[in-house]
Design an enzyme around this catalytic site. Structure first.
Site, PDB file in Angstrom:
ATOM      1  N   HIS A   1       0.835  -1.212   0.000  1.00  0.00           N
ATOM      2  CA  HIS A   1       0.000   0.000   0.000  1.00  0.00           C
ATOM      3  C   HIS A   1       0.869   1.261   0.000  1.00  0.00           C
ATOM      4  O   HIS A   1       0.678   2.171  -0.799  1.00  0.00           O
ATOM      5  CB  HIS A   1      -0.923  -0.023   1.225  1.00  0.00           C
ATOM      6  CG  HIS A   1      -1.825   1.164   1.338  1.00  0.00           C
ATOM      7  ND1 HIS A   1      -3.156   1.106   1.026  1.00  0.00           N
ATOM      8  CD2 HIS A   1      -1.589   2.438   1.740  1.00  0.00           C
ATOM      9  CE1 HIS A   1      -3.698   2.296   1.219  1.00  0.00           C
ATOM     10  NE2 HIS A   1      -2.766   3.125   1.660  1.00  0.00           N
ATOM     11  N   GLU A   2       1.850   1.291   0.885  1.00  0.00           N
ATOM     12  CA  GLU A   2       2.690   2.486   1.014  1.00  0.00           C
ATOM     13  C   GLU A   2       3.635   2.645  -0.178  1.00  0.00           C
ATOM     14  O   GLU A   2       3.960   3.769  -0.571  1.00  0.00           O
ATOM     15  CB  GLU A   2       3.442   2.465   2.341  1.00  0.00           C
ATOM     16  CG  GLU A   2       2.542   2.399   3.580  1.00  0.00           C
ATOM     17  CD  GLU A   2       1.471   3.475   3.662  1.00  0.00           C
ATOM     18  OE1 GLU A   2       1.645   4.565   3.066  1.00  0.00           O
ATOM     19  OE2 GLU A   2       0.437   3.234   4.309  1.00  0.00           O
TER      20      GLU A   2
ATOM     21  N   HIS B   1       1.887   4.621  -2.769  1.00  0.00           N
ATOM     22  CA  HIS B   1       1.989   6.068  -2.500  1.00  0.00           C
ATOM     23  C   HIS B   1       3.355   6.596  -2.947  1.00  0.00           C
ATOM     24  O   HIS B   1       3.447   7.654  -3.568  1.00  0.00           O
ATOM     25  CB  HIS B   1       1.814   6.368  -1.011  1.00  0.00           C
ATOM     26  CG  HIS B   1       0.427   6.196  -0.510  1.00  0.00           C
ATOM     27  ND1 HIS B   1      -0.694   6.664  -1.173  1.00  0.00           N
ATOM     28  CD2 HIS B   1      -0.035   5.625   0.633  1.00  0.00           C
ATOM     29  CE1 HIS B   1      -1.778   6.378  -0.469  1.00  0.00           C
ATOM     30  NE2 HIS B   1      -1.411   5.746   0.630  1.00  0.00           N
TER      31      HIS B   1
END
Length: 194
Positions: free
Chosen positions: A96-97, A100
């Site tokens: 997920h990160e 980003h």
């Protein structure tokens, strides 16, 4: 960054609230997650976009906030060891990160204080990381046979956006709705949503 300080991630944080593990155990799980195909692919794609990831880019810390991790612009990814308990959770937060981080890498002007920019990256991370896979939703107590993935992404985007001091709830909802179609359908660096 002080490992005992609050994590204030640029890209929001994956949300969890439980007693977890120690930093050393979590760091070992991060190392294992770096060997998974999806994490390897994301790292490779970041390199192709001109953003190589060093050894200290992803680190385990103890967090005061009830988040599982976060991306901090210009610093890297923190994984909140005291909020996670299993390898799958650590790998999921890393993925997920990394989305980003990839978004910031490929964009010359991503502004995390801009609700629409933040919403777009959260939509992409929620959709592309597998955060809203029906198995994870079922374990969270959410079960719906049709439309669960988009509802989950929207719920998690809103939770992240309202933690951004620049995005009160009404502005967060407007921003998410304004960018939804474009960002949900943007599957880069994947050919299609995994």
């Amino acid at each position: 960054m002080d490992p005992d300080s609050d994590v204030k991630p640029a890209g929001g944080g994956s949300s969890y609230n439980k007693a977890g593990m120690g930093v050393k155990e979590c760091q070992n799980m991060i190392r294992r997650s770096l060997r998974t195909p999806m994490v390897k692919f994301l790292k490779q794609q970041m390199g192709k976009s001109g953003c190589n990831i060093g050894d200290n880019f992803i680190k385990a810390v103890n967090c005061q906030q009830s988040v599982a991790g976060g991306y901090i612009s210009g610093e890297g990814i923190v994984i909140c060891s005291n909020r996670l308990t299993m390898q799958d959770e650590v790998t999921q937060v890393v993925i997920h990160e990394l989305i980003h981080a990839y978004d910031e890498c490929r964009s010359a002007n991503l502004d995390w204080t801009n609700c629409a920019h933040h919403a777009c990256s959260e939509i992409r991370a929620g959709h592309l990381s597998g955060d809203c896979h029906y198995k994870r939703e079922f374990l969270r107590g959410f079960m719906k046979l049709r439309g669960h993935e988009q509802e989950c992404v929207k719920r998690r985007v809103m939770k992240s956006l309202v933690s951004n001091p620049n995005c009160p709830e009404a502005a967060a909802k407007d921003a998410m709705e304004a960018v939804w179609d474009t960002c949900y359908n943007d599957t880069q660096p994947f050919d299609r949503a995994p």
